[in-house]
Enzyme design. Structure first.
Site, PDB file in Angstrom:
ATOM      1  N   HIS A  96      35.177  54.842  37.681  1.00 28.26           N
ATOM      2  CA  HIS A  96      35.116  53.376  37.710  1.00 28.26           C
ATOM      3  C   HIS A  96      35.855  52.766  36.518  1.00 28.26           C
ATOM      4  O   HIS A  96      36.140  51.577  36.526  1.00 28.26           O
ATOM      5  CB  HIS A  96      33.648  52.952  37.685  1.00 28.26           C
ATOM      6  CG  HIS A  96      33.270  51.887  38.661  1.00 28.26           C
ATOM      7  ND1 HIS A  96      34.049  51.492  39.722  1.00 28.26           N
ATOM      8  CD2 HIS A  96      32.150  51.117  38.730  1.00 28.26           C
ATOM      9  CE1 HIS A  96      33.423  50.543  40.405  1.00 28.26           C
ATOM     10  NE2 HIS A  96      32.286  50.292  39.810  1.00 28.26           N
TER      11      HIS A  96
ATOM     12  N   ASN B  95      30.186  44.738  37.535  1.00 28.10           N
ATOM     13  CA  ASN B  95      29.762  43.793  38.560  1.00 28.10           C
ATOM     14  C   ASN B  95      29.819  42.340  38.116  1.00 28.10           C
ATOM     15  O   ASN B  95      29.698  41.438  38.934  1.00 28.10           O
ATOM     16  CB  ASN B  95      28.339  44.129  39.027  1.00 28.10           C
ATOM     17  CG  ASN B  95      28.282  45.463  39.741  1.00 28.10           C
ATOM     18  OD1 ASN B  95      29.299  46.096  40.021  1.00 28.10           O
ATOM     19  ND2 ASN B  95      27.080  45.912  40.032  1.00 28.10           N
TER      20      ASN B  95
ATOM     21  N   ASP C  31      39.799  50.909  40.191  1.00 26.00           N
ATOM     22  CA  ASP C  31      39.630  52.129  40.984  1.00 26.00           C
ATOM     23  C   ASP C  31      39.558  51.758  42.461  1.00 26.00           C
ATOM     24  O   ASP C  31      39.068  50.689  42.815  1.00 26.00           O
ATOM     25  CB  ASP C  31      38.362  52.869  40.551  1.00 26.00           C
ATOM     26  CG  ASP C  31      37.111  52.020  40.679  1.00 26.00           C
ATOM     27  OD1 ASP C  31      37.063  50.913  40.092  1.00 26.00           O
ATOM     28  OD2 ASP C  31      36.167  52.433  41.374  1.00 26.00           O
TER      29      ASP C  31
ATOM     30  N   ASN D  34      32.467  45.498  43.694  1.00 28.22           N
ATOM     31  CA  ASN D  34      31.790  44.360  43.080  1.00 28.22           C
ATOM     32  C   ASN D  34      32.573  43.742  41.930  1.00 28.22           C
ATOM     33  O   ASN D  34      32.458  42.539  41.670  1.00 28.22           O
ATOM     34  CB  ASN D  34      30.392  44.756  42.621  1.00 28.22           C
ATOM     35  CG  ASN D  34      29.475  45.026  43.792  1.00 28.22           C
ATOM     36  OD1 ASN D  34      29.601  44.411  44.850  1.00 28.22           O
ATOM     37  ND2 ASN D  34      28.567  45.963  43.632  1.00 28.22           N
TER      38      ASN D  34
END
Length: 191
Positions: free
Chosen positions: A25, A72, A97, A118
């Site tokens: 991530h 997020n 990613d 997100n």
């Protein structure tokens, strides 16, 4: 695109702190870290809950951004920076990613959906829509029944780490190409 007078915001998506540093991530952070290194610049904290490098990249004024808000809520850092610098969504480039691309595959595009990401959703909400540019860095699909959220919060595996540096270099090159030559030419080079 990339006119010398127009400042760009180049945002690497990721999560702050050493716990997440090598996660799939965090590949966006890895790419903007390399860009800052190429510029010989150090990250500076800002009031906008991000670390920044303000410089010129590929002859273009640029603000490199690493949100410190966690993935997020990336838009909570990006939105205020766009307002402060007067940068429209069309001059925001987000490196992130991408599960739908095999490891190391790059795709560049403008606009589009969030595909369950997100961080992208948060940026879209913060900049008033999805029209920002993206450097999508493939991390592949999780094996077996591994949950996607669990997978992206895991470190790259040993075989991936062998080639990770090469792919991060190529993604940084793609960012520079978008700024120097525009999206269409960069797509022809990197797709």
């Amino acid at each position: 695109m990339g006119a010398a007078a127009e400042r760009w915001l180049v945002v690497g998506l990721g999560n702050p702190g050493p716990r997440y540093a090598r996660n799939r991530h965090n590949v966006g952070f890895m790419v903007v870290d390399l860009l800052a290194q190429r510029l010989g610049e150090r990250w500076k904290p800002s009031r906008s809950r991000a670390e920044l490098v303000t410089s010129r990249l590929a002859g273009t004024p640029v603000v490199l951004v690493k949100p410190r808000t966690y993935m997020n809520r990336s838009g909570a850092a990006v939105g205020p920076l766009c307002s402060y610098y007067g940068i429209p969504a069309q001059r925001v480039l987000v490196v992130h990613d991408e599960l739908d691309l095999d490891f190391g595959v790059l795709k560049l595009k403008q606009g589009g959906g969030n595909n369950g990401h997100n961080g992208l959703r948060s940026v879209s909400e913060a900049v008033g829509g999805p029209e920002f540019l993206r450097v999508r860095f493939g991390v592949g699909r999780p094996p077996g029944r591994t949950d996607a959220a669990t997978y992206v919060l895991q470190d790259f595996d040993r075989s991936e780490r062998t080639d990770l540096g090469v792919h991060v270099e190529r993604a940084a090159d793609a960012v520079e190409s978008v700024l120097a030559d525009g999206l269409a030419k960069a797509q022809n080079t990197f797709h």
